[in-house]
Scaffold this motif. Structure first.
Motif, PDB file in Angstrom:
ATOM      1  N   LEU A  54      -4.981  11.265  -4.677  1.00 22.81           N
ATOM      2  CA  LEU A  54      -4.988   9.785  -4.418  1.00 22.81           C
ATOM      3  C   LEU A  54      -5.240   8.935  -5.636  1.00 22.81           C
ATOM      4  CD1 LEU A  54      -6.678   9.277  -0.826  1.00 22.81           C
ATOM      5  CD2 LEU A  54      -4.154   9.009  -1.285  1.00 22.81           C
ATOM      6  N   ASP A  55      -6.345   9.059  -6.183  1.00 23.32           N
ATOM      7  CA  ASP A  55      -6.879   8.226  -7.450  1.00 23.32           C
ATOM      8  C   ASP A  55      -5.890   8.606  -8.507  1.00 23.32           C
ATOM      9  OD1 ASP A  55      -8.591   6.606  -8.647  1.00 23.32           O
ATOM     10  OD2 ASP A  55      -9.272   8.509  -9.735  1.00 23.32           O
ATOM     11  N   LYS A  56      -5.313   9.546  -8.418  1.00 23.50           N
ATOM     12  CA  LYS A  56      -4.383   9.920  -9.658  1.00 23.50           C
ATOM     13  C   LYS A  56      -3.166   9.283  -9.625  1.00 23.50           C
ATOM     14  CE  LYS A  56      -3.336  12.566 -13.369  1.00 23.50           C
ATOM     15  NZ  LYS A  56      -2.626  13.444 -13.700  1.00 23.50           N
ATOM     16  N   VAL A  57      -2.330   9.377  -8.281  1.00 23.80           N
ATOM     17  CA  VAL A  57      -1.011   9.010  -8.064  1.00 23.80           C
ATOM     18  C   VAL A  57      -0.909   7.550  -7.561  1.00 23.80           C
ATOM     19  CG1 VAL A  57       0.998   9.589  -6.258  1.00 23.80           C
ATOM     20  CG2 VAL A  57      -0.426  11.266  -7.587  1.00 23.80           C
ATOM     21  N   TYR A  58      -1.881   6.940  -6.845  1.00 19.55           N
ATOM     22  CA  TYR A  58      -1.903   5.814  -6.340  1.00 19.55           C
ATOM     23  C   TYR A  58      -3.154   4.786  -6.969  1.00 19.55           C
ATOM     24  CZ  TYR A  58       0.640   8.005  -2.585  1.00 19.55           C
ATOM     25  OH  TYR A  58       1.654   8.699  -2.165  1.00 19.55           O
ATOM     26  N   PRO A  59      -3.336   4.706  -8.314  1.00 25.69           N
ATOM     27  CA  PRO A  59      -4.452   4.059  -8.783  1.00 25.69           C
ATOM     28  C   PRO A  59      -4.352   2.711  -8.543  1.00 25.69           C
ATOM     29  CG  PRO A  59      -2.682   4.696 -10.630  1.00 25.69           C
ATOM     30  CD  PRO A  59      -2.248   5.271  -9.254  1.00 25.69           C
ATOM     31  N   ASN A  60      -3.355   2.037  -8.391  1.00 22.51           N
ATOM     32  CA  ASN A  60      -3.430   0.776  -8.013  1.00 22.51           C
ATOM     33  C   ASN A  60      -3.101   0.189  -6.789  1.00 22.51           C
ATOM     34  OD1 ASN A  60      -3.436   0.142 -11.122  1.00 22.51           O
ATOM     35  ND2 ASN A  60      -1.373   0.415 -10.871  1.00 22.51           N
ATOM     36  N   THR A  61      -2.904   1.171  -5.942  1.00 24.04           N
ATOM     37  CA  THR A  61      -2.671   0.563  -4.310  1.00 24.04           C
ATOM     38  C   THR A  61      -3.666   1.309  -3.496  1.00 24.04           C
ATOM     39  OG1 THR A  61      -1.014   2.326  -4.403  1.00 24.04           O
ATOM     40  CG2 THR A  61      -0.232   0.232  -4.662  1.00 24.04           C
ATOM     41  N   LEU A 119       2.474   6.530   4.116  1.00 25.80           N
ATOM     42  CA  LEU A 119       2.234   6.883   2.597  1.00 25.80           C
ATOM     43  C   LEU A 119       3.550   6.841   1.963  1.00 25.80           C
ATOM     44  CD1 LEU A 119      -0.715   9.383   2.085  1.00 25.80           C
ATOM     45  CD2 LEU A 119      -0.294   6.889   0.794  1.00 25.80           C
ATOM     46  N   ILE A 120       4.406   7.701   2.594  1.00 24.17           N
ATOM     47  CA  ILE A 120       5.867   7.988   2.333  1.00 24.17           C
ATOM     48  C   ILE A 120       6.654   6.707   2.230  1.00 24.17           C
ATOM     49  CG2 ILE A 120       7.967   9.232   2.580  1.00 24.17           C
ATOM     50  CD1 ILE A 120       6.459  11.415   3.757  1.00 24.17           C
ATOM     51  N   LYS A 121       6.615   6.042   3.294  1.00 29.38           N
ATOM     52  CA  LYS A 121       7.545   4.916   3.442  1.00 29.38           C
ATOM     53  C   LYS A 121       7.132   3.740   2.642  1.00 29.38           C
ATOM     54  CE  LYS A 121      10.261   6.062   7.410  1.00 29.38           C
ATOM     55  NZ  LYS A 121       9.688   6.292   8.769  1.00 29.38           N
ATOM     56  N   ARG A 122       5.876   3.456   2.618  1.00 32.37           N
ATOM     57  CA  ARG A 122       5.145   2.456   1.794  1.00 32.37           C
ATOM     58  C   ARG A 122       5.356   2.547   0.340  1.00 32.37           C
ATOM     59  NH1 ARG A 122       2.036  -2.271   2.704  1.00 32.37           N
ATOM     60  NH2 ARG A 122       3.532  -2.434   4.473  1.00 32.37           N
ATOM     61  N   TYR A 123       4.928   3.712  -0.153  1.00 30.77           N
ATOM     62  CA  TYR A 123       4.759   4.005  -1.436  1.00 30.77           C
ATOM     63  C   TYR A 123       5.764   4.904  -2.034  1.00 30.77           C
ATOM     64  CZ  TYR A 123       0.372   1.610  -0.355  1.00 30.77           C
ATOM     65  OH  TYR A 123      -0.547   0.775   0.141  1.00 30.77           O
ATOM     66  N   GLY A 124       6.756   5.503  -1.119  1.00 34.44           N
ATOM     67  CA  GLY A 124       7.774   6.326  -1.720  1.00 34.44           C
ATOM     68  C   GLY A 124       7.757   7.667  -1.762  1.00 34.44           C
ATOM     69  N   SER A 125       8.843   8.203  -1.544  1.00 34.89           N
ATOM     70  CA  SER A 125       8.503  10.081  -1.416  1.00 34.89           C
ATOM     71  C   SER A 125       8.453  10.456  -2.731  1.00 34.89           C
ATOM     72  CB  SER A 125       9.734  10.739  -0.624  1.00 34.89           C
ATOM     73  OG  SER A 125      10.988  10.419  -1.299  1.00 34.89           O
ATOM     74  N   ASP A 126       8.714   9.834  -3.887  1.00 34.77           N
ATOM     75  CA  ASP A 126       8.167  10.632  -5.320  1.00 34.77           C
ATOM     76  C   ASP A 126       6.910  10.608  -5.527  1.00 34.77           C
ATOM     77  OD1 ASP A 126      10.953  11.076  -6.710  1.00 34.77           O
ATOM     78  OD2 ASP A 126      10.934   9.075  -7.385  1.00 34.77           O
ATOM     79  N   ALA A 127       6.164   9.256  -5.027  1.00 26.78           N
ATOM     80  CA  ALA A 127       4.821   9.501  -5.243  1.00 26.78           C
ATOM     81  C   ALA A 127       3.905  10.481  -4.215  1.00 26.78           C
ATOM     82  CB  ALA A 127       4.169   8.008  -4.897  1.00 26.78           C
ATOM     83  N   GLN A 129      -7.754   1.175   4.847  1.00 21.53           N
ATOM     84  CA  GLN A 129      -7.863  -0.572   4.963  1.00 21.53           C
ATOM     85  C   GLN A 129      -6.222  -0.960   4.992  1.00 21.53           C
ATOM     86  OE1 GLN A 129      -9.607  -2.636   1.912  1.00 21.53           O
ATOM     87  NE2 GLN A 129     -11.727  -1.941   2.428  1.00 21.53           N
ATOM     88  N   LYS A 130      -5.593  -0.325   4.187  1.00 24.75           N
ATOM     89  CA  LYS A 130      -3.987  -0.506   3.813  1.00 24.75           C
ATOM     90  C   LYS A 130      -3.368  -0.056   5.211  1.00 24.75           C
ATOM     91  CE  LYS A 130      -3.808  -2.303  -0.095  1.00 24.75           C
ATOM     92  NZ  LYS A 130      -3.810  -1.613  -1.362  1.00 24.75           N
ATOM     93  N   TRP A 131      -3.654   0.990   5.794  1.00 20.87           N
ATOM     94  CA  TRP A 131      -3.143   1.546   6.931  1.00 20.87           C
ATOM     95  C   TRP A 131      -3.355   0.818   8.069  1.00 20.87           C
ATOM     96  CZ3 TRP A 131      -5.495   3.996  11.010  1.00 20.87           C
ATOM     97  CH2 TRP A 131      -4.930   4.524  12.145  1.00 20.87           C
ATOM     98  N   VAL A 132      -4.761   0.566   8.451  1.00 18.17           N
ATOM     99  CA  VAL A 132      -5.002  -0.640   9.352  1.00 18.17           C
ATOM    100  C   VAL A 132      -4.262  -1.823   9.422  1.00 18.17           C
ATOM    101  CG1 VAL A 132      -6.883  -1.913  10.362  1.00 18.17           C
ATOM    102  CG2 VAL A 132      -7.190   0.438   9.767  1.00 18.17           C
ATOM    103  N   SER A 133      -4.031  -2.571   7.936  1.00 16.06           N
ATOM    104  CA  SER A 133      -3.451  -3.694   8.132  1.00 16.06           C
ATOM    105  C   SER A 133      -2.065  -3.552   8.192  1.00 16.06           C
ATOM    106  CB  SER A 133      -3.753  -4.492   6.915  1.00 16.06           C
ATOM    107  OG  SER A 133      -3.296  -4.012   5.796  1.00 16.06           O
ATOM    108  N   PHE A 134      -1.384  -2.496   8.037  1.00 15.87           N
ATOM    109  CA  PHE A 134      -0.061  -2.065   8.301  1.00 15.87           C
ATOM    110  C   PHE A 134      -0.049  -1.906   9.876  1.00 15.87           C
ATOM    111  CE2 PHE A 134       3.147   0.817   9.419  1.00 15.87           C
ATOM    112  CZ  PHE A 134       4.516   0.458   8.827  1.00 15.87           C
TER     113      PHE A 134
END
Ligand SMILES: [Zn+2]
Length: 272
Positions: free
Chosen positions: A247-254, A221-229, A263-268
């Motif tokens: 999660l819904d609030k901070v990462y609405p598009n990811t 989460l930190i490396k992919r979407y940044g420590s700000d998020a 899903q994103k973690w598994v594919s990573f």
């Protein structure tokens, strides 16, 4: 009696102790102590002065590092001068066990963690291995997170994931161990993970899996979407949102939902 001892000892400080060291009493036990901006280290024997000094230095370093990365220290210093966290270093494992057998000490003792955290305290004993690179950053991670978000809202995996972030080599090691497992579908589904209580687990493989998986998710989460998020995620939880709402609030598009995150973690992890 105690008061007399303290008064006497304080008068003798300049003669007896190394710079910055003072005699102290906490919970009816006599200690030596040393303090910096965010921590006070209590220890029992003068020979442990160099260790106590190093604990203090490292604790302040981890405070800055963990606080900055997860976005806690960016908006002011939330541990005030009067509110330092306490770290207790017992002289031996025997004294630690004897003294912490008291109910007020033993509350909050964490099964897997080799130290106890009660309120804003870390309690441990003099030990050679894995303390500075492992236990100390781990427990300070817990401490900072619990200080910031009240306990009830922190899922156990999120808590342990953050605690392991700054253990030397831990995330790298966990990624190496997890990648082949995830490729074979061997991981805890995130739905189940949310309800996992590691202290109820008997199977050592499951316990190892839980810890390794937890740190890889947080690190991802930190490396992919940044420590700000990530900092915003934590602040949303502090302000009363559940992890899923945050999660819904901070990462609405990811990764707005747990299953998106899975899903994103598994594919990573699998490169697929
Ligand atoms: Zn832990």
């Amino acid at each position: 009696m105690m008061r007399v001892w303290v008064g006497l000892a304080l008068n003798l400080v300049p003669l007896l102790f190394a710079p910055g060291v003072r005699a102290d009493v906490f919970d009816q036990l006599q200690w030596l102590s040393m303090k910096d901006s965010h921590f006070i280290v209590y220890f029992q024997e003068e020979r442990d002065t160099p260790i106590a000094r190093k604990i203090l230095r490292e604790a302040e370093k981890y405070y800055q590092r963990i606080g900055t990365t997860i976005g806690f220290t960016r908006y002011g210093d939330f541990w005030t001068w009067d509110n330092r966290a306490r770290i207790f270093l017992f002289a031996s494992k025997e004294t630690f066990l004897t003294e912490t057998g008291q109910p007020e000490w033993s509350t909050g003792y964490v099964n897997k963690d080799a130290v106890a955290i009660i309120g804003r305290m870390i309690v441990t004993y003099r030990q050679e291995e894995n303390f500075f690179d492992g236990l100390l950053p781990h427990e300070i991670g817990h401490l900072i997170l619990h200080e910031f978000i009240k306990d009830a809202r922190i899922p156990s995996w999120f808590d342990e994931g953050i605690a392991q972030l700054y253990e030397a080599g831990k995330p790298e090691q966990a990624f190496r161990a997890m990648k082949p497992l995830v490729s074979r579908g061997q991981f805890i589904h995130f739905r189940d993970l949310m309800r996992w209580d590691v202290q109820q687990q008997q199977d050592p493989f499951n316990v190892t899996l839980f810890y390794a998986q937890s740190v890889t998710i947080v690190d991802f989460l930190i490396k992919r979407y940044g420590s700000d998020a990530f900092g915003r995620l934590c602040r949303n939880m502090r302000d009363g949102k559940s992890l899923e709402e945050a999660l819904d609030k901070v990462y609405p598009n990811t990764v707005p939902t747990l299953s998106d995150l899975e899903q994103k973690w598994v594919s990573f992890m699998t490169g697929r």
